[in-house]
Write a protein that holds these residues in place. Sequence first.
Motif, PDB file in Angstrom:
ATOM      1  N   TRP A  34       0.833  -1.204   0.000  1.00  0.00           N
ATOM      2  CA  TRP A  34       0.000   0.000   0.000  1.00  0.00           C
ATOM      3  C   TRP A  34       0.867   1.253   0.000  1.00  0.00           C
ATOM      4  CZ3 TRP A  34      -0.453   4.047   3.441  1.00  0.00           C
ATOM      5  CH2 TRP A  34      -1.485   4.940   3.168  1.00  0.00           C
ATOM      6  N   LEU A  35       1.898   1.263   0.855  1.00  0.00           N
ATOM      7  CA  LEU A  35       2.792   2.411   0.927  1.00  0.00           C
ATOM      8  C   LEU A  35       3.471   2.657  -0.418  1.00  0.00           C
ATOM      9  CD1 LEU A  35       4.094   4.593   2.733  1.00  0.00           C
ATOM     10  CD2 LEU A  35       5.882   2.926   3.243  1.00  0.00           C
ATOM     11  N   ALA A  36       3.953   1.610  -1.049  1.00  0.00           N
ATOM     12  CA  ALA A  36       4.609   1.739  -2.354  1.00  0.00           C
ATOM     13  C   ALA A  36       3.637   2.254  -3.405  1.00  0.00           C
ATOM     14  CB  ALA A  36       5.200   0.400  -2.786  1.00  0.00           C
ATOM     15  N   GLN A  37       2.408   1.751  -3.382  1.00  0.00           N
ATOM     16  CA  GLN A  37       1.422   2.221  -4.354  1.00  0.00           C
ATOM     17  C   GLN A  37       1.196   3.723  -4.212  1.00  0.00           C
ATOM     18  OE1 GLN A  37      -2.242  -0.072  -4.324  1.00  0.00           O
ATOM     19  NE2 GLN A  37      -1.085  -1.952  -4.010  1.00  0.00           N
ATOM     20  N   GLN A  38       1.121   4.203  -2.985  1.00  0.00           N
ATOM     21  CA  GLN A  38       0.861   5.622  -2.747  1.00  0.00           C
ATOM     22  C   GLN A  38       2.090   6.480  -3.045  1.00  0.00           C
ATOM     23  OE1 GLN A  38      -2.378   6.331  -2.207  1.00  0.00           O
ATOM     24  NE2 GLN A  38      -2.493   4.104  -2.375  1.00  0.00           N
ATOM     25  N   LYS A  39       3.240   6.086  -2.519  1.00  0.00           N
ATOM     26  CA  LYS A  39       4.464   6.876  -2.694  1.00  0.00           C
ATOM     27  C   LYS A  39       4.945   6.895  -4.145  1.00  0.00           C
ATOM     28  CE  LYS A  39       5.915   8.085   1.515  1.00  0.00           C
ATOM     29  NZ  LYS A  39       6.312   9.408   1.912  1.00  0.00           N
ATOM     30  N   LEU A  40       4.872   5.736  -4.793  1.00  0.00           N
ATOM     31  CA  LEU A  40       5.384   5.619  -6.154  1.00  0.00           C
ATOM     32  C   LEU A  40       4.318   5.922  -7.205  1.00  0.00           C
ATOM     33  CD1 LEU A  40       7.345   2.266  -5.659  1.00  0.00           C
ATOM     34  CD2 LEU A  40       8.275   4.596  -5.569  1.00  0.00           C
ATOM     35  N   ARG A  41       3.087   6.096  -6.763  1.00  0.00           N
ATOM     36  CA  ARG A  41       1.948   6.288  -7.663  1.00  0.00           C
ATOM     37  C   ARG A  41       1.926   5.175  -8.712  1.00  0.00           C
ATOM     38  NH1 ARG A  41      -0.397  10.243  -6.277  1.00  0.00           N
ATOM     39  NH2 ARG A  41      -1.030  12.151  -7.213  1.00  0.00           N
ATOM     40  N   HIS A  42       1.881   3.951  -8.180  1.00  0.00           N
ATOM     41  CA  HIS A  42       1.967   2.768  -9.036  1.00  0.00           C
ATOM     42  C   HIS A  42       0.833   1.805  -8.697  1.00  0.00           C
ATOM     43  CE1 HIS A  42       3.873   0.049 -11.761  1.00  0.00           C
ATOM     44  NE2 HIS A  42       4.144  -0.857 -10.844  1.00  0.00           N
ATOM     45  N   LYS A  43       0.153   1.331  -9.713  1.00  0.00           N
ATOM     46  CA  LYS A  43      -0.942   0.364  -9.571  1.00  0.00           C
ATOM     47  C   LYS A  43      -2.141   0.963  -8.835  1.00  0.00           C
ATOM     48  CE  LYS A  43       1.220  -3.327 -11.232  1.00  0.00           C
ATOM     49  NZ  LYS A  43       0.846  -3.872 -12.513  1.00  0.00           N
ATOM     50  N   THR A  44      -2.297   2.273  -8.875  1.00  0.00           N
ATOM     51  CA  THR A  44      -3.404   2.902  -8.148  1.00  0.00           C
ATOM     52  C   THR A  44      -4.658   3.036  -9.008  1.00  0.00           C
ATOM     53  OG1 THR A  44      -2.587   5.100  -8.736  1.00  0.00           O
ATOM     54  CG2 THR A  44      -1.885   4.194  -6.612  1.00  0.00           C
ATOM     55  N   GLN A  45      -4.528   2.933 -10.302  1.00  0.00           N
ATOM     56  CA  GLN A  45      -5.681   3.101 -11.191  1.00  0.00           C
ATOM     57  C   GLN A  45      -6.185   1.796 -11.790  1.00  0.00           C
ATOM     58  OE1 GLN A  45      -7.215   6.128 -11.581  1.00  0.00           O
ATOM     59  NE2 GLN A  45      -5.774   6.701  -9.970  1.00  0.00           N
ATOM     60  N   LYS A  46      -5.416   0.756 -11.692  1.00  0.00           N
ATOM     61  CA  LYS A  46      -5.758  -0.520 -12.321  1.00  0.00           C
ATOM     62  C   LYS A  46      -6.718  -1.294 -11.413  1.00  0.00           C
ATOM     63  CE  LYS A  46      -3.673  -4.142 -14.996  1.00  0.00           C
ATOM     64  NZ  LYS A  46      -2.459  -4.788 -15.432  1.00  0.00           N
ATOM     65  N   GLN A  47      -8.011  -1.210 -11.702  1.00  0.00           N
ATOM     66  CA  GLN A  47      -9.038  -1.749 -10.816  1.00  0.00           C
ATOM     67  C   GLN A  47      -8.982  -3.268 -10.616  1.00  0.00           C
ATOM     68  OE1 GLN A  47     -10.821   0.008  -8.659  1.00  0.00           O
ATOM     69  NE2 GLN A  47      -9.617   1.685  -9.492  1.00  0.00           N
ATOM     70  N   PRO A  48      -8.759  -4.077 -11.644  1.00  0.00           N
ATOM     71  CA  PRO A  48      -8.666  -5.519 -11.366  1.00  0.00           C
ATOM     72  C   PRO A  48      -7.539  -5.843 -10.380  1.00  0.00           C
ATOM     73  CG  PRO A  48      -8.939  -5.156 -13.716  1.00  0.00           C
ATOM     74  CD  PRO A  48      -8.712  -3.799 -13.086  1.00  0.00           C
ATOM     75  N   PHE A  49      -6.415  -5.155 -10.506  1.00  0.00           N
ATOM     76  CA  PHE A  49      -5.308  -5.361  -9.574  1.00  0.00           C
ATOM     77  C   PHE A  49      -5.726  -4.934  -8.174  1.00  0.00           C
ATOM     78  CE2 PHE A  49      -1.637  -4.051  -7.161  1.00  0.00           C
ATOM     79  CZ  PHE A  49      -0.763  -5.104  -7.358  1.00  0.00           C
ATOM     80  N   ARG A  50      -6.373  -3.783  -8.057  1.00  0.00           N
ATOM     81  CA  ARG A  50      -6.766  -3.233  -6.758  1.00  0.00           C
ATOM     82  C   ARG A  50      -7.769  -4.147  -6.050  1.00  0.00           C
ATOM     83  NH1 ARG A  50      -4.267   0.984  -4.455  1.00  0.00           N
ATOM     84  NH2 ARG A  50      -6.190   1.944  -3.840  1.00  0.00           N
ATOM     85  N   LYS A  51      -8.682  -4.745  -6.803  1.00  0.00           N
ATOM     86  CA  LYS A  51      -9.661  -5.645  -6.180  1.00  0.00           C
ATOM     87  C   LYS A  51      -8.963  -6.827  -5.518  1.00  0.00           C
ATOM     88  CE  LYS A  51     -13.587  -4.582  -9.115  1.00  0.00           C
ATOM     89  NZ  LYS A  51     -14.482  -5.052 -10.164  1.00  0.00           N
ATOM     90  N   ILE A  52      -8.045  -7.432  -6.231  1.00  0.00           N
ATOM     91  CA  ILE A  52      -7.316  -8.576  -5.666  1.00  0.00           C
ATOM     92  C   ILE A  52      -6.450  -8.114  -4.504  1.00  0.00           C
ATOM     93  CG2 ILE A  52      -5.599 -10.377  -6.142  1.00  0.00           C
ATOM     94  CD1 ILE A  52      -6.694 -10.402  -9.042  1.00  0.00           C
ATOM     95  N   TYR A  53      -5.831  -6.943  -4.646  1.00  0.00           N
ATOM     96  CA  TYR A  53      -4.996  -6.404  -3.573  1.00  0.00           C
ATOM     97  C   TYR A  53      -5.815  -6.226  -2.292  1.00  0.00           C
ATOM     98  CZ  TYR A  53      -2.456  -3.113  -0.730  1.00  0.00           C
ATOM     99  OH  TYR A  53      -1.855  -2.503   0.333  1.00  0.00           O
ATOM    100  N   PHE A  54      -7.002  -5.642  -2.403  1.00  0.00           N
ATOM    101  CA  PHE A  54      -7.827  -5.440  -1.212  1.00  0.00           C
ATOM    102  C   PHE A  54      -8.314  -6.766  -0.624  1.00  0.00           C
ATOM    103  CE2 PHE A  54      -8.195  -1.018  -2.798  1.00  0.00           C
ATOM    104  CZ  PHE A  54      -7.629  -0.419  -1.686  1.00  0.00           C
ATOM    105  N   CYS A  55      -8.453  -7.785  -1.450  1.00  0.00           N
ATOM    106  CA  CYS A  55      -8.767  -9.121  -0.930  1.00  0.00           C
ATOM    107  C   CYS A  55      -7.613  -9.652  -0.079  1.00  0.00           C
ATOM    108  CB  CYS A  55      -9.063 -10.093  -2.067  1.00  0.00           C
ATOM    109  SG  CYS A  55     -10.668  -9.851  -2.829  1.00  0.00           S
ATOM    110  N   THR A  56      -6.370  -9.364  -0.477  1.00  0.00           N
ATOM    111  CA  THR A  56      -5.231  -9.807   0.340  1.00  0.00           C
ATOM    112  C   THR A  56      -5.254  -9.120   1.700  1.00  0.00           C
ATOM    113  OG1 THR A  56      -3.624  -8.158  -0.471  1.00  0.00           O
ATOM    114  CG2 THR A  56      -3.802 -10.217  -1.705  1.00  0.00           C
ATOM    115  N   ILE A  57      -5.646  -7.852   1.727  1.00  0.00           N
ATOM    116  CA  ILE A  57      -5.755  -7.145   3.015  1.00  0.00           C
ATOM    117  C   ILE A  57      -6.843  -7.787   3.865  1.00  0.00           C
ATOM    118  CG2 ILE A  57      -6.379  -4.980   4.147  1.00  0.00           C
ATOM    119  CD1 ILE A  57      -5.136  -3.509   1.776  1.00  0.00           C
TER     120      ILE A  57
END
Length: 91
Positions: free
Chosen positions: A41-64
């Motif tokens: 999460w920190l890397a996504q915010q600081k690096l502005r990476h993978k923040t717009q790709k919704q399929p990736f974000r859905k799976i990421y939030f499932c890991t959380i």
Amino acid sequence: MNVLSYWLYAQDKEAAQLGNRRIPEQTLHIVDSLGGWCAGWLAQQKLRHKTQKQPFRKIYFCTIFFNSLPFIRNYWCDLLMENSLDCVDGK
């Protein structure tokens, strides 16, 4: 896991900018699911990476969510035990 997760996100961001071979999303998800989601999460915010790709974000939030389940379970079990002890003690 958190150090590895942040490093992988940074490497993927750099590879994307340079047009080089990327880190597979599955690898990022595996590391996140093994406990690296905080740094992910920190890397996504600081690096502005993978923040717009919704399929990736859905799976990421499932890991959380799945990483949080043991804490949620323990909280509810403690709460239920506390309430049942109150009933036993007559309070």
